[in-house]
Design a protein around this motif. Structure first.
Motif, PDB file in Angstrom:
ATOM      1  N   UNK A  38       0.814  -1.000  -0.147  1.00 46.30           N
ATOM      2  CA  UNK A  38       0.774  -0.113   0.347  1.00 46.30           C
ATOM      3  C   UNK A  38       0.792   1.110  -0.212  1.00 46.30           C
ATOM      4  N   UNK A  39       1.721   1.052   0.874  1.00 47.57           N
ATOM      5  CA  UNK A  39       3.052   2.071   1.025  1.00 47.57           C
ATOM      6  C   UNK A  39       3.395   2.569  -0.190  1.00 47.57           C
ATOM      7  N   UNK A  40       3.858   1.900  -0.887  1.00 45.16           N
ATOM      8  CA  UNK A  40       4.668   1.511  -2.443  1.00 45.16           C
ATOM      9  C   UNK A  40       3.254   2.653  -3.261  1.00 45.16           C
ATOM     10  N   UNK A  41       2.393   1.998  -3.970  1.00 46.21           N
ATOM     11  CA  UNK A  41       1.407   2.411  -4.213  1.00 46.21           C
ATOM     12  C   UNK A  41       1.078   3.730  -4.140  1.00 46.21           C
ATOM     13  N   UNK A  42       0.525   4.219  -3.230  1.00 43.31           N
ATOM     14  CA  UNK A  42       0.180   5.396  -2.321  1.00 43.31           C
ATOM     15  C   UNK A  42       1.312   6.279  -2.544  1.00 43.31           C
ATOM     16  N   UNK A  43       2.485   5.925  -2.187  1.00 47.05           N
ATOM     17  CA  UNK A  43       3.590   6.884  -1.987  1.00 47.05           C
ATOM     18  C   UNK A  43       3.979   7.940  -3.777  1.00 47.05           C
TER      19      UNK A  43
END
Length: 475
Positions: free
Chosen positions: A73-78
């Motif tokens: 999720x962090x990879x995508x959102x960032x």
């Protein structure tokens, strides 16, 4: 006439961009400039921004996460946030022009179909833009041999020759003895998969996140070529054709004849954070653990590197076939030669010789490739022609999925999450070398009798050896 038009384009570029020479003309790829000498011509283009994704990924890599889902999720959102902030002015320009576009967050690019010369000039004029290039069609690593489609006949209890050669069944038995219940999801970017095939229908991930088709938005897995069905069958098909049939599979149709850059990047993005087949309801937790790729073009190209970097940040293991350009030195293709680290795979025969078509290193900048080799000559696997049809094929496209299956076994056998470097090391340490037949070849002073080398890499993969090493080192 062509020379006159090219001169006219150059003059127009220099006279309509702030600062003249160097302000925008140098940002337009030579191929695109040549195409736009035809005044009536339009081209599908990529707008690449000066701010890449490296700093974002470095920040993510420095963090620890409570779960795989949290990291994904962090990879995508960032990356989505980064793309939104850097692409905003250019998107506003396209909105003012009333021109369609697609934002590609995995590489921080914009895809602009049917761009005119005037629009390309405006896009290149933005200080946020690094360059504008024309979309290319990347080839599959087409098999050098496709045998007749047929019913399989008698099933070999111990599996097809490649499965036996790499000791996949022995590794699976050892894995079962460990009593671990780790669910591994494998994936491919290829021509699709015949999802109803008897060897593949039972382990397709049918939760809505197991298939994506950027070309036709088809709802269910399909394959009009056969290449993708064959490769997925080797990774995880049942009945003795697959290395690790206990894995679940998902697939993206990146190739339809050829493989457009937009489709390949759309697939790369979907692998990192899947959606349902219609492109809705994104759920990054559905990302696979392994992605197998049997496509690529000439060596020394880096256009896919940013996408590979994101896969690494997401802890998705990327594998690529090394190419079918023959055994001359420096024939490794791209992205198999990516500096962003992929496991590149050469091909071997039933006699453990290097296949006559298997591409050879070193890379253009002198690195050793392939990393490992695997069975790739006359490999029998599933056919797209029918649910109980099979076909033999030869190519490094057939070798790469053998290794992808071994990678899946290793991930299933680990007590903790493994990263790319660890998987590659286990593949290399467990590879067979003594049985390989030398062809008397060598590149840049390294013969094929010394390992690693530019023909076989570290050797031909052995699933049992690699898993055994993992278990011993974990005790």
């Amino acid at each position: 006439m062509a020379s006159f038009l090219l001169t006219s384009v150059t003059v127009l570029l220099l006279s309509t961009t702030p600062g003249g020479r160097g302000s925008s003309y140098h940002k337009i790829s030579p191929q695109l400039s040549k195409s736009l000498t035809k005044q009536e011509y339009t081209a599908n283009v990529f707008v690449t921004f000066s701010q890449g994704t490296e700093s974002v990924l470095a920040t993510i890599s420095a963090k620890s996460f409570p779960s795989r889902s949290a990291r994904l999720d962090q990879v995508h959102d960032s990356l989505v946030s980064h793309a939104a902030s850097t692409q905003d002015d250019t998107i506003q320009l396209l909105a003012q022009e009333g021109h369609p576009y697609k934002s590609i967050w995995i590489t921080n690019q914009l895809y602009v179909p049917d761009a005119t010369m005037d629009l390309v000039i405006k896009l290149a004029s933005s200080p946020d833009v690094a360059y504008v290039s024309q979309e290319e069609v990347i080839p599959l690593h087409q098999p050098v041999y496709r045998g007749p489609v047929r019913k399989r006949g008698k099933v070999r209890p111990s599996g097809e020759w490649g499965i036996m050669k790499i000791k996949a069944n022995e590794a699976r038995s050892l894995l079962k003895s460990l009593g671990q219940n780790v669910s591994i999801v494998v994936s491919s970017i290829d021509t699709g998969v015949r999802g109803t095939h008897e060897a593949l229908s039972s382990n397709w991930r049918d939760d809505g996140y197991g298939w994506y088709d950027p070309y036709d938005k088809s709802a269910l897995p399909r394959d009009k070529d056969g290449h993708g069905t064959h490769t997925m069958g080797t990774i995880c098909g049942s009945g003795g054709i697959g290395v690790y049939p206990e894995a679940k599979w998902m697939a993206c149709r990146g190739c339809k004849g050829g493989c457009t850059q937009f489709a390949l990047l759309s697939c790369a993005q979907w692998i990192a954070c899947p959606t349902m087949a219609n492109g809705t309801k994104r759920d990054c937790s559905k990302a696979p653990h392994v992605v197998s790729n049997s496509w690529g073009g000439g060596g020394g190209r880096n256009w896919f590197d940013r996408a590979i970097g994101v896969w690494h940040a997401a802890k998705i293991i990327p594998l690529f076939s090394n190419g079918n350009e023959g055994t001359a030195c420096n024939t490794t293709g791209s992205p198999a030669d990516s500096k962003n680290n992929v496991i590149s795979v050469g091909s071997t025969t039933v006699d453990d010789a290097l296949s006559f078509f298997s591409s050879v290193g070193p890379t253009f900048d002198g690195r050793m490739k392939p990393d490992v080799s695997a069975p790739g000559s006359n490999v029998l696997s599933a056919s797209h022609k029918g649910d109980s049809e099979y076909q033999p094929m030869s190519g490094t496209s057939m070798a790469c999925p053998h290794t992808a299956g071994v990678a899946a076994i290793l991930l299933a056998g680990s007590k903790q999450e493994m990263e790319y470097d660890r998987v590659l090391q286990l593949l290399a340490d467990g590879a067979d070398t003594k049985s390989l037949l030398s062809g008397g070849r060598g590149c840049v002073g390294v013969t094929d009798k010394v390992f690693p080398n530019h023909q076989f890499g570290h050797g031909r993969v052995n699933a049992f050896n690699s898993l055994t090493k993992l278990i011993k080192e974990s005790e």
